[in-house]
Structure formats: C-alpha cells, structure tokens
Design a protein around this motif. Structure first.
Motif, mmCIF file in Angstrom:
data_model
loop_
_atom_site.group_PDB
_atom_site.id
_atom_site.type_symbol
_atom_site.label_atom_id
_atom_site.label_comp_id
_atom_site.label_asym_id
_atom_site.label_seq_id
_atom_site.Cartn_x
_atom_site.Cartn_y
_atom_site.Cartn_z
ATOM 1 N N VAL A 304 0.736 -1.195 0.096
ATOM 2 C CA VAL A 304 -0.055 0.003 -0.181
ATOM 3 C C VAL A 304 0.771 1.291 0.036
ATOM 4 N N ASN A 305 1.865 1.426 0.729
ATOM 5 C CA ASN A 305 2.815 2.278 0.782
ATOM 6 C C ASN A 305 3.386 2.813 -0.498
ATOM 7 N N ASP A 306 3.872 1.699 -1.275
ATOM 8 C CA ASP A 306 4.454 1.795 -2.637
ATOM 9 C C ASP A 306 3.245 2.450 -3.464
ATOM 10 N N LYS A 307 2.075 1.802 -3.537
ATOM 11 C CA LYS A 307 1.088 2.068 -4.443
ATOM 12 C C LYS A 307 0.864 3.888 -4.245
ATOM 13 N N LEU A 308 0.782 4.225 -2.959
ATOM 14 C CA LEU A 308 0.597 5.730 -2.452
ATOM 15 C C LEU A 308 1.514 6.556 -3.285
ATOM 16 N N ASN A 309 2.888 6.046 -3.176
ATOM 17 C CA ASN A 309 3.806 6.964 -3.657
ATOM 18 C C ASN A 309 3.702 6.847 -5.511
ATOM 19 N N ASP A 310 3.650 5.673 -5.952
ATOM 20 C CA ASP A 310 3.795 5.498 -7.134
ATOM 21 C C ASP A 310 2.546 5.963 -8.058
ATOM 22 N N ILE A 314 2.070 10.357 -2.748
ATOM 23 C CA ILE A 314 1.940 10.328 -1.379
ATOM 24 C C ILE A 314 3.092 9.603 -0.593
ATOM 25 N N LYS A 315 4.037 10.042 0.251
ATOM 26 C CA LYS A 315 4.735 9.450 0.784
ATOM 27 C C LYS A 315 4.299 9.541 2.424
ATOM 28 N N PRO A 316 4.038 8.793 3.081
ATOM 29 C CA PRO A 316 3.307 9.011 4.378
ATOM 30 C C PRO A 316 4.331 9.522 5.430
ATOM 31 N N VAL A 317 4.045 10.380 6.314
ATOM 32 C CA VAL A 317 5.080 10.964 7.028
ATOM 33 C C VAL A 317 4.936 9.956 8.577
ATOM 34 N N ARG A 318 4.038 9.306 8.650
ATOM 35 C CA ARG A 318 4.030 8.117 9.854
ATOM 36 C C ARG A 318 3.145 7.060 9.165
ATOM 37 N N ILE A 319 3.504 5.872 9.736
ATOM 38 C CA ILE A 319 2.799 4.710 9.250
ATOM 39 C C ILE A 319 2.842 3.670 10.575
ATOM 40 N N TYR A 320 1.363 3.355 10.680
ATOM 41 C CA TYR A 320 0.988 2.614 11.808
ATOM 42 C C TYR A 320 0.322 1.236 11.275
ATOM 43 N N THR A 321 0.843 0.151 11.882
ATOM 44 C CA THR A 321 0.522 -1.249 11.346
ATOM 45 C C THR A 321 0.395 -2.103 12.385
ATOM 46 N N GLY A 322 -0.940 -2.608 12.559
ATOM 47 C CA GLY A 322 -1.296 -3.681 13.730
ATOM 48 C C GLY A 322 -2.830 -3.871 13.948
ATOM 49 N N ALA A 323 -3.030 -4.668 14.871
ATOM 50 C CA ALA A 323 -4.701 -4.904 15.217
ATOM 51 C C ALA A 323 -4.935 -3.697 16.234
ATOM 52 N N PHE A 324 -5.696 -2.793 15.684
ATOM 53 C CA PHE A 324 -6.267 -1.402 16.475
ATOM 54 C C PHE A 324 -7.478 -1.532 16.856
ATOM 55 N N THR A 325 -8.426 -1.866 15.407
ATOM 56 C CA THR A 325 -10.035 -1.974 15.590
ATOM 57 C C THR A 325 -10.241 -3.202 14.904
ATOM 58 N N THR A 326 -10.510 -4.261 15.645
ATOM 59 C CA THR A 326 -10.692 -5.533 14.896
ATOM 60 C C THR A 326 -12.139 -5.746 14.907
ATOM 61 N N ALA A 327 -12.618 -7.007 14.199
ATOM 62 C CA ALA A 327 -13.837 -7.463 14.379
ATOM 63 C C ALA A 327 -13.864 -9.024 14.686
ATOM 64 N N LEU A 328 -13.401 -9.117 15.990
ATOM 65 C CA LEU A 328 -13.366 -10.315 16.428
ATOM 66 C C LEU A 328 -12.043 -11.188 15.433
ATOM 67 N N ASP A 329 -12.604 -12.270 14.950
ATOM 68 C CA ASP A 329 -11.555 -13.239 14.122
ATOM 69 C C ASP A 329 -11.866 -12.833 12.651
ATOM 70 N N GLY A 330 -12.033 -11.472 12.275
ATOM 71 C CA GLY A 330 -12.402 -11.187 10.905
ATOM 72 C C GLY A 330 -11.073 -11.310 9.990
ATOM 73 N N PRO A 331 -11.115 -12.017 8.915
ATOM 74 C CA PRO A 331 -9.982 -12.126 8.158
ATOM 75 C C PRO A 331 -9.590 -11.302 7.029
ATOM 76 N N GLY A 332 -9.553 -10.111 7.466
ATOM 77 C CA GLY A 332 -9.185 -8.994 6.632
ATOM 78 C C GLY A 332 -8.387 -7.883 7.238
ATOM 79 N N PHE A 333 -8.587 -6.679 6.392
ATOM 80 C CA PHE A 333 -7.709 -5.478 6.854
ATOM 81 C C PHE A 333 -8.329 -4.204 6.291
ATOM 82 N N SER A 334 -8.039 -3.136 7.015
ATOM 83 C CA SER A 334 -8.429 -2.079 6.527
ATOM 84 C C SER A 334 -7.258 -0.895 6.192
ATOM 85 N N ILE A 335 -7.541 0.062 5.320
ATOM 86 C CA ILE A 335 -6.497 1.073 5.132
ATOM 87 C C ILE A 335 -7.007 2.281 5.381
#
Length: 609
Positions: A304-310, A314-335
C-alpha cells in the motif's frame, strides 16, 4: 477463512477479558459491574477523554486507556453498545474540572446511548462534548445521506490525537480546543476495509448482544455467505455488508490499487470525502481486522505504501501497522488515511508522537511503575450525581397527564403491534406499553418525583430508557433529558419559576433540538418524527394544545403514504402494505403510538383544568 469453533467459558467472556487487560496494566481500575475501565493516575485538571462501544474490537477501546490517550473506556457486550447507565458511570468515574469529550463511532445504537448519557450528565451539571467518528468511504454519499459514514479504524487516530492534546503542556488545553482538533481529524479521515469472509461470534455471548445487533445480523442473513474464492470490499466491523464482491481473489498489488481509488480518486464524487493537494502530508494506518497474520499484514502495508507513492505521489510521514480496531476473528484488513496538513499539520504529528502508557499503543511501563500496582477491581460504581431545581410543575396536573397518556398507549397497543408486525419486528406496541406500565407503576409507588421539573425529567428519562430499551427508548429518553437540561439552564439564568404553557413550549422545542442532534430523521421520513415535529412546532407557534394535537395526528396519518427510509420498514415489499389499503395505507407504528400518547397527555391536562 475463520473457524466457526470458539473456546468455551464458564464466566462471561467480555467481563473476564476486561479483567485480563487490567491485570496487565498497573494503572487501570475496573468498575466490574458497569464494565468501565479508567486510568487511576490522571488529574482532574485536564479534559477527560472517554470512549467505548461494543466488545469484539479489541484492543479498541480499553486497550487505549493510559497516560496521553483515553482516560475512560466503557464496554458493551459483543458488537453491542453499552447501556446509558454504564456510560454515565464512566463519565462519573473520572470527573474533570475542564469537562469531558465523549468519542463514539457512527452507529445508531452507540449514538443514542452515548448521546443520551451525555445529555443526562449535562443535566446533572457535567460539561460534555460529543465527537462522532465517521471515516468509512465504502457506502457512498447517496446511500448514506441520512445516516452518514460508519466509524471504523480511524477512531483510534482520533483517540490518540485528542488524548495527547488534552495531556501535553501540563494539561493546558480547554474542552473547546480539544474538541475542535478532534473534529478536524474526523473531517480529514478516510477508511476502507476488505475481508476474505465473515466473522463468527462466540455462542456463549449470543444472548447478551443488543437487540439492534440481532436485527442487523438477521438482515445480513438475507445474503449468501462468501464463497471460497471470493472477497468483499467495504465490509464493516460488525459483519455489515460492503459495496461489492470480487472473484477470484485478486493479488494484493491489484487489490491495493482498487482500495486506494475508493479513498483518493477525485472523480468518484460518491466517496471523495477528503480533498488534497500535491504537497499535503498524510498518515497511513493498516489495521488488522483480527485474523490476518503479522507476516501478511506488514507485506500489505509495504504494498500500500508503494502504491500511494507511485500512483498518488503520497509518501506517508507516519505509518502505523497492527491490530487496532478488530472485528473478532475477521480475516481482513482496512486502510486508513489522515490528511495531516488539512487536520492541523505539526500539531497533529506532535500529538501522534506524544508518549503513552496505553498497552494498545507501543506501551513502555518501567519496573518502578510496576511497583505501584495495587488491586484494580473497584467494587462500588461511582456515585451518580443527583439533580434538583427550583423549577416547578403542578404535581397533580403532571400525574393526571401521565396517567391518561399511559392509558391511551396501552389501549392502542394491539393495533400498533399489528402495524409493526408488518412494518418492523412486531414489538413497537409492546415497547411503548412497557414504558407506559413503568411510568404507571412508578407513580403508584411514589418513585417518580413530579413537582421538581428538572428532577422529574431526569428520573423519567432514566425510567423510559430502562423500561423500553432499544432505539425507541433511546429516542424518547434523549428528548426527555434535553428538556431537563434546558430547564436547568433557564434556572441558572433567571432563577426558580413555575413552568407556564409558554415556557413549556420553549422546553419542548429544546427537547426536539436535542433529539435532532442524534437522529437525522425528519418530517417525511416515516418515523415518530412525523408526529413529534409538527406537534412541537405548532405548540411553539400557537401555544394552543388543540392545534398542536391536530398537527400531531395529521403528521402520524401522513406516514400511511410515505416510503420508509429508516429501520426495517425500508426493507418491506410493497405487497405487504396492500392489506391496509382500506384504511388509507400502513402507517408508521411509532408515529401512531406517539400520537396516541400525546392525545392522552392533552386529555389528562384538560381534565385537570
């Protein structure tokens, strides 16, 4: 794909899990009976930050309680809003001389319960401001026009930024300054989610979920489950359906381009919520919905970071990655993307970089701090503020008004139930009757004070919310509590007084204004507002009860010809309505019930004259 198997628990899963979080953090205190967790360290000379919602989204919300972040978190059952009583306990657990910011995600149950708790606390003298997080772009402007965007993972960035703002510079920020910054963050947040499949909810907690969530899940059941080679874009954090399914499952590089287009394409007028310029600074957050491996999550972040730039420069000034707002055992992700430049520039980055002891945000608790650990269980909830005033009603008149109104509601309950069996889930009449019976019993047992107007509305709002529950109980209670808040404010300005018809017309108007902050339903949307708004506006302009009830009845009857825009009635097929053609069409049950209630109130008032 998620497993449909879960561990079994003798004790309540949510309560036990909260206890576990508190055991891992020496500064958290836990009001077990109310599922309230608060930071025991913070001073009362700072703006308090409170948030909460249904469980199942961990580490949101209680995982972010700590210095420099949240002060209080309130937890409901799985995917269900906490009750008003719980939220008020949370507000009272960390009283502040500067006031409290209440952060809530934009879901109907959360808005009603947190909104009512805020209004009730205001009536009891607290200084409260509400921040409603809306960051989802999956549902476009046309479809979400009445309810707004859903609140997703961007909620965490709101928490972090306003939590820091309230803490830095020796807690010097005012309530208004913290609230203003939070709103700017919300206005510049965008999120899109995607999932391989739906989540599964532990069966042991199924009976504890709120009615609103059960209704939502029943609606979800109308759709087929995702196939083995299919994903869903825009899926929400409570199993809500998204905007499209894609099959076969694309590679993440192509998927990232698709998701970023939903977030940033200026040609998509339905979803282009945050305009931007070439040199704007951005924060990127990749959120794990619960069951994506860390190996994959960081790979997704890199792509995602590469696609933002290319693609977007957009080159993000901060990047946060992890489980922050989950949906129990949801097998997905959000941007999630936050336009830092538009939201506040350097102030935003300073707040994001401010240290915190919250375990969900790279916590670092020292050995010496661990030595401060004591018991974290609070056995007694905080005392509830009691309200009183020198604003007076005629007690006997109020009792006659209430008794006759309740009689009318109970009389029409079978007809309302019939209407709601078709237009809703069949319980509107029973819900109104439950409220009426609760009022009648409280009057009979002397438990409802009817002379002190402010105290009357405070007690009545709590009684109605408890007895009726659900969305309708929340709507009635917010209206009632807002009237009490208005009268308390009037007392401060002009002193004590006996409420006249003219002053009561102003009070009704204030109640309506308060309610309209928490629902977008208006005249023509086929809800109880079709009855309430004409009644209040007519009485305000004429101070004539006969004209006001005429307007209320006319509004209720008008719903027979209206298309539903809210609730289950919006899903009902036209054929279901035809059986009521002989009486002019199927009306909204809530509108008819409210008209009957108002009619009884006025009959009771006239009998006392």
């Amino acid at each position: 794909m998620p497993s449909d198997k879960h561990w079994n628990y003798e004790k309540d899963l949510v309560t036990t899990s909260i206890n576990g979080v508190c055991l891992a953090n020496p500064f958290l205190k836990y009001i077990e009976a109310e599922r309230v967790v608060y930071n025991s360290k913070n001073t009362t000379d700072k703006v308090t930050i409170l948030s909460g919602g249904g469980s199942g989204h961990e580490p949101l919300h209680l995982g972010f309680v700590g210095d420099g972040l949240l002060d209080v978190a309130v937890s409901g059952s799985i995917f269900a809003s906490p009750s008003v009583k719980q939220i008020v306990a949370g507000i009272n657990s960390k009283p502040s001389n500067k006031g409290t910011i209440v952060v809530v995600k934009n879901y109907t149950g959360d808005i009603l319960h947190f909104g009512l708790a805020s209004e009730r606390s205001k009536a009891q003298g607290s200084n409260i401001e509400l921040l409603i997080v809306q960051d989802d772009v999956s549902v476009g402007r046309t479809k979400n026009g009445m309810v707004g965007r859903r609140g997703l993972a961007g909620t965490l960035l709101v928490h972090k930024i306003i939590g820091a703002k309230s803490s830095i510079d020796n807690h010097s920020s005012t309530l208004e300054e913290v609230h203003s910054l939070g709103q700017r963050v919300i206005d510049n947040l965008i999120t899109i989610g995607v999932s391989l499949d739906r989540v599964t909810v532990p069966a042991s907690n199924a009976d504890k979920r709120s009615k609103e969530i059960e209704e939502e899940e029943e609606e979800n059941e109308k759709f087929d489950e995702l196939t083995k080679d299919e994903i869903e874009i825009g899926m929400g954090i409570h199993n809500e359906h998204g905007i499209k399914r894609v099959s076969p499952i694309p590679n993440v590089e192509d998927l990232a381009e698709t998701l970023l287009a939903y977030l940033l394409d200026p040609n998509d007028k339905e979803r282009y919520y945050v305009p931007y310029k070439k040199d704007d600074e951005w924060v990127l957050m990749i959120n794990n919905l619960g069951a994506t491996s860390n190996l994959e999550l960081y790979a997704i972040q890199s792509i995602v970071n590469d696609k933002l730039n290319d693609i977007y420069g957009i080159k993000p000034v901060r990047i946060y990655t992890g489980a922050f707002t989950t949906a129990l055992d949801g097998p997905g992700f959000s941007i999630t993307l936050l336009n830092v430049t538009r939201a506040g520039g350097d102030e935003i980055l300073r707040c994001l970089d401010n240290p915190t002891t919250a375990p969900g945000w790279n916590s670092s608790i020292t050995k010496s701090q661990w030595s401060e650990l004591g018991s974290h269980i609070i056995t007694e909830p905080p005392a509830v503020n009691t309200v009183s005033s020198d604003v007076k009603f005629d007690s006997k008149t109020v009792e006659k008004i209430l008794i006759q109104g309740c009689k009318n509601v109970i009389k029409v309950e079978p007809q309302i139930t019939l209407y709601d069996t078709v237009a809703g889930d069949g319980d509107c009449g029973e819900t109104l009757a439950a409220g009426a019976n609760a009022i009648t019993n409280s009057l009979k047992n002397g438990k409802l004070q009817t002379q002190d107007a402010v105290k009357f509305f405070d007690e009545l709002g709590d009684l109605i919310e408890t007895a009726m529950g659900g969305t309708s109980g929340g709507l009635y209670s917010i209206f009632i509590s807002s009237m009490g808040t208005y009268l308390k404010k009037q007392e401060k300005e002009i002193g004590g007084f006996n409420v006249s018809k003219e002053q009561f017309a102003d009070t009704l108007e204030a109640g309506l204004t308060g309610l309209q902050k928490y629902t977008r339903a208006r005249v023509g949307d086929r809800t109880l507002m079709d009855t309430l708004i004409p009644f209040v506006e007519t009485f305000k302009s004429t101070v004539d009860l006969s004209k006001a009830i005429e307007a209320a009845n006319k509004g209720a009857e008008s719903t027979r010809k209206l298309a539903a825009k809210f609730g289950r009635a919006s899903y009902v097929g036209e054929d279901e309505f035809k059986r009521f053609d002989s009486e002019g069409g199927l009306p909204d049950p809530g509108a008819i019930g409210l008209a009957a209630l108002i009619k009884g109130f006025i009959e009771g008032y006239n009998s006392s004259a």
